[in-house]
Design an enzyme around this catalytic site. Structure first.
Site, PDB file in Angstrom:
ATOM      1  N   GLU A  40       2.958  -0.379   4.236  1.00  0.00           N
ATOM      2  CA  GLU A  40       2.356   0.924   3.925  1.00  0.00           C
ATOM      3  C   GLU A  40       3.518   1.893   3.732  1.00  0.00           C
ATOM      4  O   GLU A  40       4.280   2.123   4.680  1.00  0.00           O
ATOM      5  CB  GLU A  40       1.485   1.305   5.113  1.00  0.00           C
ATOM      6  CG  GLU A  40       0.574   2.459   4.956  1.00  0.00           C
ATOM      7  CD  GLU A  40      -0.643   2.171   4.078  1.00  0.00           C
ATOM      8  OE1 GLU A  40      -0.751   2.859   3.041  1.00  0.00           O
ATOM      9  OE2 GLU A  40      -1.468   1.308   4.431  1.00  0.00           O
ATOM     10  N   HIS A  60       0.828  -1.212   0.000  1.00  0.00           N
ATOM     11  CA  HIS A  60       0.000   0.000   0.000  1.00  0.00           C
ATOM     12  C   HIS A  60       0.856   1.253   0.000  1.00  0.00           C
ATOM     13  O   HIS A  60       2.012   1.230   0.412  1.00  0.00           O
ATOM     14  CB  HIS A  60      -0.903   0.013   1.243  1.00  0.00           C
ATOM     15  CG  HIS A  60      -1.999  -0.986   1.164  1.00  0.00           C
ATOM     16  ND1 HIS A  60      -3.238  -0.701   0.652  1.00  0.00           N
ATOM     17  CD2 HIS A  60      -2.016  -2.303   1.508  1.00  0.00           C
ATOM     18  CE1 HIS A  60      -3.993  -1.786   0.694  1.00  0.00           C
ATOM     19  NE2 HIS A  60      -3.280  -2.774   1.205  1.00  0.00           N
TER      20      HIS A  60
END
Lengths: 327, 327
Positions: free
Chosen positions: A191, A129
């Site tokens: 992330e 992500h």
């Protein structure tokens, strides 16, 4: 003091877990179709895998582009956020003609990489992500006893040269876990930011590439049979979310994240620190007594969720030494 | 040398233009629905105008949200890019049932703020934009003899305390001009970044707010009747656009903007400087002999247009002193 150290040494000597070999890892990109690093990294890894075959990595990798329709339109999702569709409840819904695209896709991915909570599931699932927040490389895991994820985090933290590495612990039961990585026997999100959605930055690409290569390297090391030492790691445990100030009638936001808070993800927020700056110029300060750690500050996709930032408590986790089980 | 200076002094003394008063200014936000600063700044200015009435600004302002449907969906546009719909040709198309939303909206805005090239048009139109590129505050104007825009640019450059200010000159004829600001008698875009689309940063909001307040202040000064001195200003004149390297078959991009070029908008690019970094790690260098100035580097919205960055030549423009015409 001498006694304390001795006790600690004994503790770590005793704590040796043997765990099953990690025979298959999945790496997924494009779960959110406008988070570009995972999309391009998975495609580049697939190209390399085609070229080099089984020798490309020390563990067989399943490389997946999770939400092709959203990628095509460079949007987070088409009908509903795919990365909220992997609860046991949603995965057991029957599919009908009116089932949203992302729920169909969640069922397909669960069949391919799971089924969730089954022995057929991939051993490790890493979902890639991006965030518009200044979060460097952040691993997201569900619970404080996911030893494989914690060891990979410890390894990345020790080896990453390009960006800061942190761990965010969601801390909810696995059957309530809603995101793709919960389909694997072990799973974590990676992330990486800050990067605008719809944009690919080479620096962020290199951070994610290094983090993935080190994760795969650790799995190879673990499978080789060596004992991997445990220890202590810092983690940020979810506490609560804070919304933007809003007009009571129109519900529109009336302030932006304060310049002194913007980009300060994982820096301690204390009572009296500026948090928001209203459009007419007034500063709103943090009023709570407990100092906490903000992150996902001003994340683009969280405007629609009513979240200006999350707050976490910082903690230290003990992780045991691990070794692969002998067959 | 002495002679040169004398000639220059005579030149500027002679160059005094009298121009009509600027009685009405339009400020437009949300022409691209996911560029948040203009959306929130126009709403805040409308709130202030409602509160303070005519006294709020030294010139009457028309405050416009240009693309409400795209704002609602937080997208650049619904059917087609509104900011490419203001050519004289498109504005004279008849509207039918199948006319795209943005072309209808362009006709409405032309009726409200123009008509383009008519004496009813607003005297100054400023359209507010954001970019993911590190462009600070960039004014975009169409031609090198738009004296009002050039004077506002010179004023901002001298007064702005928060961010660098630059001028990008598109340099195409006004009837071919495609963007909203071309509807005003005088018009410019204000492009402020870096900011991810869909995100509002307080620092970028403050840059744009300061730039708008100074623009309005200059118009008040000009209307007051004082002579405003001319001089010389730097400008960047459009030369050409550069696409990302692409796979010849799939047409997919195979490289990102190089970390050494990323965020270096308006810094001189010389032969041999790194430009792209391929996904497998190779550096692509700039090969042309002429040193040029890149900008809009890695702008999110330009991926679909096949533009990694624009290149400009840097030039110096002479602008005459101006004074308002007496009635």
């Amino acid at each position: 003091m001498y006694l304390c150290i001795s006790v600690l040494v004994v503790f770590f000597q005793m704590e040796l877990l043997t765990l099953p070999a990690l025979r298959r890892m999945a790496i997924c990109g494009g779960t959110h179709g406008n988070e570009m690093t995972g999309v391009y990294l998975v495609q580049e890894m697939a190209r390399r895998q085609k070229e080099e075959g089984d020798k490309a990595w020390p563990v067989p990798l399943v490389l997946v582009l999770s939400n092709p329709r959203a990628m095509q339109e460079c949007r987070r999702y088409i009908e509903t956020d795919l990365n909220r569709c992997f609860t046991s409840a949603i995965l057991s819904f029957p599919i009908t003609d009116s089932t949203p695209y992302e729920i169909r896709r969640a069922h397909e991915l669960n069949a391919l990489l799971g089924p969730k909570d089954s022995k057929e599931a991939v051993d490790v699932l890493c979902d890639l992500h991006n965030t518009t927040a200044n979060m460097g490389v952040t691993l997201i895991a569900y619970s404080p006893n996911e030893w494989i994820c914690l060891h990979i985090y410890k390894y990345l933290k020790g080896k990453m040269t390009l960006a800061p590495v942190r761990l965010f612990m969601v801390n909810i039961p696995k059957n309530e876990a809603y995101s793709l990585e919960s389909v694997g026997k072990n799973g974590f999100s990676l992330e990486v930011g800050p990067q605008p959605h719809g944009v690919l930055r080479a620096d962020i690409y290199n951070y994610m590439k290094e983090a993935i290569e080190l994760s795969v390297e650790w799995i190879g090391l673990f499978n080789s049979g060596v004992m991997i030492e445990g220890g202590e790691v810092d983690a940020y445990v979810f506490h609560k979310s804070i919304d933007y100030p809003r007009d009571p009638e129109s519900k529109q936001i009336t302030a932006a994240v304060h310049p002194q808070l913007q980009d300060q993800d994982f820096c301690c927020l204390k009572s009296g620190d500026p948090v928001f700056l209203s459009f007419s110029g007034e500063t709103v300060c943090y009023k709570e007594e407990e100092a906490l750690y903000p992150f996902f500050i001003n994340e683009c996709a969280y405007y629609e969720k009513g979240i200006a930032f999350h707050l976490a408590r910082k903690t230290t986790l003990k992780i045991p030494s691990v070794r692969v089980q002998r067959n």
